[in-house]
Write a protein that holds these residues in place. Structure first.
Motif, PDB file in Angstrom:
ATOM      1  N   CYS A 193      -0.310 -13.937  -5.475  1.00 28.34           N
ATOM      2  CA  CYS A 193      -1.723 -13.668  -5.082  1.00 28.34           C
ATOM      3  C   CYS A 193      -2.056 -12.488  -3.927  1.00 28.34           C
ATOM      4  N   MET A 194      -1.029 -12.960  -3.047  1.00 31.78           N
ATOM      5  CA  MET A 194      -0.906 -11.926  -1.971  1.00 31.78           C
ATOM      6  C   MET A 194      -0.796 -10.590  -2.102  1.00 31.78           C
ATOM      7  N   ILE A 195       0.374 -10.351  -3.084  1.00 28.11           N
ATOM      8  CA  ILE A 195       0.748  -9.057  -3.668  1.00 28.11           C
ATOM      9  C   ILE A 195       0.106  -8.325  -4.449  1.00 28.11           C
ATOM     10  N   PHE A 196      -0.788  -8.904  -5.576  1.00 30.52           N
ATOM     11  CA  PHE A 196      -1.400  -8.450  -6.558  1.00 30.52           C
ATOM     12  C   PHE A 196      -2.862  -8.458  -6.408  1.00 30.52           C
ATOM     13  N   LEU A 197      -3.448  -9.425  -5.575  1.00 27.79           N
ATOM     14  CA  LEU A 197      -4.736  -9.497  -5.268  1.00 27.79           C
ATOM     15  C   LEU A 197      -5.557  -9.100  -3.906  1.00 27.79           C
ATOM     16  N   PHE A 198      -4.670  -9.515  -2.822  1.00 27.05           N
ATOM     17  CA  PHE A 198      -4.997  -9.458  -1.350  1.00 27.05           C
ATOM     18  C   PHE A 198      -4.857  -8.031  -1.003  1.00 27.05           C
ATOM     19  N   TYR A 199      -3.549  -7.539  -1.053  1.00 23.82           N
ATOM     20  CA  TYR A 199      -3.235  -6.241  -0.639  1.00 23.82           C
ATOM     21  C   TYR A 199      -4.151  -5.064  -1.264  1.00 23.82           C
ATOM     22  N   PRO A 200      -3.969  -5.106  -2.763  1.00 21.75           N
ATOM     23  CA  PRO A 200      -4.865  -4.159  -3.392  1.00 21.75           C
ATOM     24  C   PRO A 200      -6.231  -4.358  -3.025  1.00 21.75           C
ATOM     25  N   ALA A 201      -6.650  -5.281  -2.704  1.00 23.40           N
ATOM     26  CA  ALA A 201      -8.116  -5.488  -2.346  1.00 23.40           C
ATOM     27  C   ALA A 201      -8.563  -4.709  -1.242  1.00 23.40           C
ATOM     28  N   LEU A 202      -7.549  -5.083  -0.088  1.00 26.81           N
ATOM     29  CA  LEU A 202      -7.861  -4.149   1.091  1.00 26.81           C
ATOM     30  C   LEU A 202      -7.559  -2.665   0.887  1.00 26.81           C
ATOM     31  N   ILE A 203      -6.643  -2.187   0.031  1.00 26.88           N
ATOM     32  CA  ILE A 203      -6.602  -1.016  -0.113  1.00 26.88           C
ATOM     33  C   ILE A 203      -7.678  -0.243  -0.942  1.00 26.88           C
ATOM     34  N   PHE A 204      -8.315  -0.910  -1.694  1.00 29.40           N
ATOM     35  CA  PHE A 204      -9.626  -0.614  -2.573  1.00 29.40           C
ATOM     36  C   PHE A 204     -10.702  -0.407  -1.719  1.00 29.40           C
ATOM     37  N   PHE A 205     -11.016  -1.659  -0.797  1.00 25.24           N
ATOM     38  CA  PHE A 205     -11.986  -1.414   0.140  1.00 25.24           C
ATOM     39  C   PHE A 205     -11.954  -0.649   1.332  1.00 25.24           C
ATOM     40  N   PHE A 206     -10.908  -0.543   1.828  1.00 24.26           N
ATOM     41  CA  PHE A 206     -10.727   0.166   3.337  1.00 24.26           C
ATOM     42  C   PHE A 206      -9.787   1.326   3.315  1.00 24.26           C
ATOM     43  N   SER A 207      -9.492   1.925   2.167  1.00 23.79           N
ATOM     44  CA  SER A 207      -8.821   3.150   2.166  1.00 23.79           C
ATOM     45  C   SER A 207      -9.122   4.218   1.059  1.00 23.79           C
ATOM     46  N   LYS A 208      -8.544   5.334   1.078  1.00 24.80           N
ATOM     47  CA  LYS A 208      -8.962   6.300  -0.241  1.00 24.80           C
ATOM     48  C   LYS A 208      -7.839   6.237  -1.103  1.00 24.80           C
ATOM     49  N   MET A 209      -6.930   5.379  -1.271  1.00 24.97           N
ATOM     50  CA  MET A 209      -6.072   5.281  -2.232  1.00 24.97           C
ATOM     51  C   MET A 209      -6.352   4.494  -3.202  1.00 24.97           C
ATOM     52  N   SER A 210      -5.966   4.850  -4.398  1.00 26.41           N
ATOM     53  CA  SER A 210      -6.091   4.018  -5.588  1.00 26.41           C
ATOM     54  C   SER A 210      -5.337   2.656  -5.393  1.00 26.41           C
ATOM     55  N   PRO A 211      -5.675   1.396  -5.541  1.00 28.57           N
ATOM     56  CA  PRO A 211      -4.643   0.573  -5.591  1.00 28.57           C
ATOM     57  C   PRO A 211      -3.475   0.504  -6.778  1.00 28.57           C
ATOM     58  N   LYS A 212      -3.871   0.971  -7.967  1.00 27.38           N
ATOM     59  CA  LYS A 212      -2.958   1.278  -9.081  1.00 27.38           C
ATOM     60  C   LYS A 212      -1.847   2.089  -8.610  1.00 27.38           C
ATOM     61  N   ARG A 213      -2.231   3.177  -7.852  1.00 22.02           N
ATOM     62  CA  ARG A 213      -1.062   3.848  -7.364  1.00 22.02           C
ATOM     63  C   ARG A 213      -0.322   3.372  -6.378  1.00 22.02           C
ATOM     64  N   PHE A 214      -0.777   2.469  -5.639  1.00 19.36           N
ATOM     65  CA  PHE A 214      -0.088   1.959  -4.569  1.00 19.36           C
ATOM     66  C   PHE A 214       0.838   0.765  -5.081  1.00 19.36           C
ATOM     67  N   ILE A 215       0.447   0.116  -6.095  1.00 19.27           N
ATOM     68  CA  ILE A 215       1.215  -1.245  -6.710  1.00 19.27           C
ATOM     69  C   ILE A 215       2.651  -0.316  -7.473  1.00 19.27           C
ATOM     70  N   ARG A 216       2.069   0.746  -8.329  1.00 18.70           N
ATOM     71  CA  ARG A 216       3.050   1.139  -9.105  1.00 18.70           C
ATOM     72  C   ARG A 216       4.351   1.683  -8.155  1.00 18.70           C
ATOM     73  N   ALA A 217       3.823   2.482  -7.027  1.00 17.93           N
ATOM     74  CA  ALA A 217       4.918   2.962  -6.120  1.00 17.93           C
ATOM     75  C   ALA A 217       5.619   2.067  -5.331  1.00 17.93           C
ATOM     76  N   MET A 218       5.035   0.775  -5.180  1.00 20.57           N
ATOM     77  CA  MET A 218       5.764  -0.253  -4.455  1.00 20.57           C
ATOM     78  C   MET A 218       6.829  -1.014  -5.222  1.00 20.57           C
ATOM     79  N   TYR A 219       6.812  -1.156  -6.613  1.00 22.18           N
ATOM     80  CA  TYR A 219       7.396  -1.947  -7.307  1.00 22.18           C
ATOM     81  C   TYR A 219       9.000  -1.906  -7.013  1.00 22.18           C
ATOM     82  N   PRO A 220       9.415  -0.731  -6.866  1.00 23.40           N
ATOM     83  CA  PRO A 220      10.844  -0.669  -6.474  1.00 23.40           C
ATOM     84  C   PRO A 220      11.292  -1.058  -5.185  1.00 23.40           C
ATOM     85  N   VAL A 221      10.255  -1.039  -4.265  1.00 26.05           N
ATOM     86  CA  VAL A 221      10.499  -1.482  -2.796  1.00 26.05           C
ATOM     87  C   VAL A 221      10.269  -2.952  -2.904  1.00 26.05           C
TER      88      VAL A 221
END
Length: 422
Positions: free
Chosen positions: A247-275
């Motif tokens: 839930c932290m990975i797929f709900l909490f962090y994407p929510a922070l990015i959606f509300f407090f940044s200009k980046m798409s959460p979907k783009r962020f999650i896709r890029a972070m999979y290998p990491v």
């Protein structure tokens, strides 16, 4: 020909399984007394070894952490903001972990009636309840009053006074910063050296973990008269931790990015999979750091200045996954042992876990020492640590993925002016 050795986590898992088997065999054959007299003491020795280094390790780690915070604050104008976000996400992770543990209550699946034979645990529960009652009688500010020790030597004599040790460590570290560096060089060197010695002691003690877990699990099975419900509770505990971390990975962090940044959460999650996968396989935030930095810069367009500052700091002081796991673990162990945690205890867990996350050693087994500290501070026997050590490895891998994702999230949040929607 060089002999192949099983990894330590495999040895611990085998120790747990063999301990459970030995306990059931002893119960069935009537040799429970043999386990109590000849096996159980080795488990107690392992727990005491973890406890004996808790105070000096936490003190040194926190003093070093406090000293480094000044360097962080001066390194960048974003330093204060970064620290606040890291602390905020850590507190959320702990509170969310407590929420999950209290709602699911995995420890209550264990038949508490079988715990009656565990006299030491029951006595500790009684003492914990008495302590909570005394706190209520003294008023709502008793928690803050207890933070300040009357005598640091007396406070250091018991792990239950760990909040007082943490208060003194923060005060000591702050005072150390206020004194000119040329006058404190010897003190800083001593703290550094002592911290390295404590970390090496942890390495030595963790080597004995398989034997300690074997002894603790065998004695626990015997004490519970072969009650198997504790293991079904352990399975639900493992699932609870896994769900909370996901839930932290797929709900909490994407929510922070959606509300407090200009980046798409979907783009962020896709890029972070290998990491996240690398963090999962290595169980090391430090080992994942170079790849995390490269991913943020090249795939997400985060500035090098932000990445080179935020990620190394996060790898040191940001432990969202570990904090969430520790909160669930403490409540689970308390539930299994039938120990009630009141609001004061829960507040202590939040405070201890948040502050200690700054000084949690980034080594295998370092979190075990911190966990024994938190358990002792709220009146829970540290022997309960044996319940979760056997399943800790996969959860450790998952919480590392959470930690590296949290570091990357904060990088995105503080770099919003240079980030575009995608």
């Amino acid at each position: 020909m060089k002999k192949r050795r099983f990894p330590l986590y495999v040895q611990i898992l085998l120790g747990m399984l063999l301990g459970i088997l030995a306990g059931f065999v002893a119960v069935r054959t009537g040799h429970g007394q043999f386990i109590d007299h000849w096996v159980r003491p080795w488990g107690q020795i392992f727990i005491k070894l973890l406890q004996v280094i808790a105070i000096p390790l936490v003190f040194c780690s926190l003093v070093k952490g406090v000293i480094s915070l000044k360097d962080i604050a001066h390194l960048s104008r974003l330093g204060g903001r970064v620290l606040l976000i890291y602390i905020g996400t850590t507190v959320f992770a702990i509170v969310f972990g407590l929420f999950m543990a209290l709602v699911v209550s995995p420890g209550k699946l264990c038949d508490a009636s079988h715990l009656s034979g565990m006299e030491g645990f029951v006595q500790t529960a009684v003492e914990s309840a008495q302590k909570a009652t005394e706190g209520k009688e003294r008023g709502p500010l008793a928690f803050f009053e207890d933070l300040v020790p009357e005598n640091i030597i007396s406070a250091a004599s018991s792990n239950q006074n760990m909040l007082q040790i943490i208060f003194f460590a923060i005060l000591f570290g702050t005072a150390l910063l206020a004194v000119p560096a040329e006058k404190t060089r010897a003190v800083r060197s001593f703290i550094d050296g002592l911290n390295e010695v404590m970390l090496k002691m942890v390495d030595f003690i963790i080597l004995a973990a398989p034997v300690g877990v074997f002894a603790l699990m065998a004695s626990m099975v015997v004490s519970n008269a072969g009650n198997a419900s504790v293991f079904s509770a352990l399975a639900v505990y493992t699932l609870t931790v896994a769900v909370a971390l996901l839930c932290m990975i797929f709900l909490f962090y994407p929510a922070l990015i959606f509300f407090f940044s200009k980046m798409s959460p979907k783009r962020f999650i896709r890029a972070m999979y290998p990491v996240q996968l690398l963090g999962f396989t290595t169980s090391s935030s430090s080992a994942t750091l170079p790849f995390n930095m490269e991913t943020l810069e090249k795939k997400l367009g985060i500035s090098e200045k932000t990445v080179s500052f935020v990620l190394p700091v996060g790898a040191t002081i940001n432990m969202d996954g570990t904090s969430c796991y520790q909160a669930i673990a403490v409540v689970f162990i308390a539930q299994v042992m039938g120990i009630h945690l009141d609001w004061g205890d829960l507040l202590s867990i939040v405070a201890l876990t948040t502050i200690s996350s700054i000084g949690t050693p980034g080594i295998p087994g370092g979190s075990y020492v911190i966990l024994t500290m938190v358990l002792s501070s709220v009146g829970i026997p540290s022997e309960g640590l044996a319940l979760i050590l056997g399943v800790d490895r996969p959860l450790d891998m998952l919480r590392t993925s959470v930690n590296v994702t949290g570091d990357a999230t904060v990088s995105v949040l503080v770099d919003t002016p240079d980030t575009d929607k995608a």
